[in-house]
Design a protein around this motif. Sequence first.
Motif, PDB file in Angstrom:
ATOM      1  N   THR A  38       3.442   8.273 -28.109  1.00  0.00           N
ATOM      2  CA  THR A  38       2.417   8.998 -27.747  1.00  0.00           C
ATOM      3  C   THR A  38       2.747  10.190 -27.009  1.00  0.00           C
ATOM      4  OG1 THR A  38       2.208   7.585 -25.746  1.00  0.00           O
ATOM      5  CG2 THR A  38       1.002   6.848 -27.951  1.00  0.00           C
ATOM      6  N   VAL A  39       3.683  10.263 -25.934  1.00  0.00           N
ATOM      7  CA  VAL A  39       4.036  11.339 -25.478  1.00  0.00           C
ATOM      8  C   VAL A  39       4.494  12.553 -26.348  1.00  0.00           C
ATOM      9  CG1 VAL A  39       5.654  12.477 -23.494  1.00  0.00           C
ATOM     10  CG2 VAL A  39       4.293   9.953 -23.197  1.00  0.00           C
ATOM     11  N   GLU A  40       5.465  12.026 -27.132  1.00  0.00           N
ATOM     12  CA  GLU A  40       5.930  12.824 -28.188  1.00  0.00           C
ATOM     13  C   GLU A  40       5.035  13.603 -29.008  1.00  0.00           C
ATOM     14  OE1 GLU A  40       9.336  12.851 -31.850  1.00  0.00           O
ATOM     15  OE2 GLU A  40       8.388  11.016 -31.480  1.00  0.00           O
ATOM     16  N   ALA A  41       3.913  12.699 -29.659  1.00  0.00           N
ATOM     17  CA  ALA A  41       2.931  13.372 -30.362  1.00  0.00           C
ATOM     18  C   ALA A  41       1.887  14.538 -29.477  1.00  0.00           C
ATOM     19  CB  ALA A  41       2.059  12.212 -30.814  1.00  0.00           C
ATOM     20  N   ARG A  42       1.892  14.001 -28.263  1.00  0.00           N
ATOM     21  CA  ARG A  42       1.209  14.822 -27.507  1.00  0.00           C
ATOM     22  C   ARG A  42       1.910  16.187 -27.196  1.00  0.00           C
ATOM     23  NH1 ARG A  42      -0.846  11.494 -23.311  1.00  0.00           N
ATOM     24  NH2 ARG A  42       1.246  11.302 -22.818  1.00  0.00           N
ATOM     25  N   ARG A  44       4.308  17.489 -29.145  1.00  0.00           N
ATOM     26  CA  ARG A  44       4.319  18.090 -30.488  1.00  0.00           C
ATOM     27  C   ARG A  44       2.938  19.140 -30.751  1.00  0.00           C
ATOM     28  NH1 ARG A  44       8.396  17.108 -33.843  1.00  0.00           N
ATOM     29  NH2 ARG A  44       9.606  15.368 -33.503  1.00  0.00           N
ATOM     30  N   HIS A  45       1.931  18.385 -30.211  1.00  0.00           N
ATOM     31  CA  HIS A  45       0.447  19.098 -30.690  1.00  0.00           C
ATOM     32  C   HIS A  45       0.601  20.322 -29.545  1.00  0.00           C
ATOM     33  CE1 HIS A  45      -3.601  19.758 -31.129  1.00  0.00           C
ATOM     34  NE2 HIS A  45      -3.866  19.614 -29.958  1.00  0.00           N
ATOM     35  N   ARG A  46       0.914  19.979 -28.154  1.00  0.00           N
ATOM     36  CA  ARG A  46       0.854  21.162 -27.338  1.00  0.00           C
ATOM     37  C   ARG A  46       2.010  22.147 -27.732  1.00  0.00           C
ATOM     38  NH1 ARG A  46       3.274  20.722 -21.263  1.00  0.00           N
ATOM     39  NH2 ARG A  46       2.806  22.737 -20.698  1.00  0.00           N
ATOM     40  N   GLU A  48       2.657  22.970 -30.813  1.00  0.00           N
ATOM     41  CA  GLU A  48       2.171  23.850 -32.067  1.00  0.00           C
ATOM     42  C   GLU A  48       0.971  24.803 -31.447  1.00  0.00           C
ATOM     43  OE1 GLU A  48       0.304  20.659 -34.521  1.00  0.00           O
ATOM     44  OE2 GLU A  48       2.340  20.210 -35.251  1.00  0.00           O
ATOM     45  N   GLU A  49       0.192  24.437 -30.504  1.00  0.00           N
ATOM     46  CA  GLU A  49      -0.878  25.275 -29.804  1.00  0.00           C
ATOM     47  C   GLU A  49      -0.103  26.482 -29.189  1.00  0.00           C
ATOM     48  OE1 GLU A  49      -3.060  22.969 -27.101  1.00  0.00           O
ATOM     49  OE2 GLU A  49      -4.216  21.766 -28.853  1.00  0.00           O
ATOM     50  N   ASP A  50       0.990  26.158 -28.230  1.00  0.00           N
ATOM     51  CA  ASP A  50       1.715  27.211 -27.678  1.00  0.00           C
ATOM     52  C   ASP A  50       2.491  28.342 -28.755  1.00  0.00           C
ATOM     53  OD1 ASP A  50       0.881  26.135 -25.243  1.00  0.00           O
ATOM     54  OD2 ASP A  50       2.929  25.449 -24.961  1.00  0.00           O
ATOM     55  N   GLU A  51       2.889  27.532 -29.949  1.00  0.00           N
ATOM     56  CA  GLU A  51       3.431  28.561 -30.904  1.00  0.00           C
ATOM     57  C   GLU A  51       2.311  29.398 -31.427  1.00  0.00           C
ATOM     58  OE1 GLU A  51       5.409  25.877 -33.451  1.00  0.00           O
ATOM     59  OE2 GLU A  51       7.404  26.165 -32.372  1.00  0.00           O
ATOM     60  N   ARG A  52       1.116  28.791 -31.802  1.00  0.00           N
ATOM     61  CA  ARG A  52       0.033  29.611 -32.423  1.00  0.00           C
ATOM     62  C   ARG A  52      -0.464  30.824 -31.288  1.00  0.00           C
ATOM     63  NH1 ARG A  52      -3.908  25.758 -32.944  1.00  0.00           N
ATOM     64  NH2 ARG A  52      -2.500  24.015 -33.286  1.00  0.00           N
ATOM     65  N   HIS A  53      -0.286  30.468 -30.131  1.00  0.00           N
ATOM     66  CA  HIS A  53      -0.816  31.248 -28.984  1.00  0.00           C
ATOM     67  C   HIS A  53       0.360  32.456 -28.738  1.00  0.00           C
ATOM     68  CE1 HIS A  53      -2.481  32.940 -25.323  1.00  0.00           C
ATOM     69  NE2 HIS A  53      -1.293  32.937 -24.675  1.00  0.00           N
ATOM     70  N   LEU A  54       1.603  32.188 -29.087  1.00  0.00           N
ATOM     71  CA  LEU A  54       2.657  32.841 -28.885  1.00  0.00           C
ATOM     72  C   LEU A  54       2.521  33.817 -30.191  1.00  0.00           C
ATOM     73  CD1 LEU A  54       5.346  34.089 -27.899  1.00  0.00           C
ATOM     74  CD2 LEU A  54       6.467  32.336 -29.098  1.00  0.00           C
ATOM     75  N   ALA A  55       2.051  33.626 -31.220  1.00  0.00           N
ATOM     76  CA  ALA A  55       2.080  34.444 -32.609  1.00  0.00           C
ATOM     77  C   ALA A  55       1.007  35.235 -32.408  1.00  0.00           C
ATOM     78  CB  ALA A  55       1.909  33.662 -33.845  1.00  0.00           C
TER      79      ALA A  55
END
Length: 93
Positions: A38-42, A44-46, A48-55
């Motif tokens: 569950t920590v890994e899934a959380r 990974r989601h974070r 992805e969000e940070d990569e979108r924000h970086l883009a």
Amino acid sequence: MTLRRIIYAIYAGLLAALAVAAGLYFVNLNEEYVHLKTVEARNRHRLEEDERHLAEQQKILDRLRHDPAYVEMVIRRNLGYTKPDESIFRFDK
């Protein structure tokens, strides 16, 4: 014959105790595994969000580097700059 039964009973008890201890150990390992998944899934989601924000930030930076009209718009909006013959009207919201 009685001694042999006592020894068998001791071995059976030790084997049962070992089986219970191993079962408890593996139950704890399974709980830790589920928690880590569950920590890994959380994370990974974070990520992805940070990569979108970086883009998005990269796009803004690219526009600031190459688009003079965008730079002018940002300067006017954020710093309140005007051209010599312009006036700014500010209204309270």
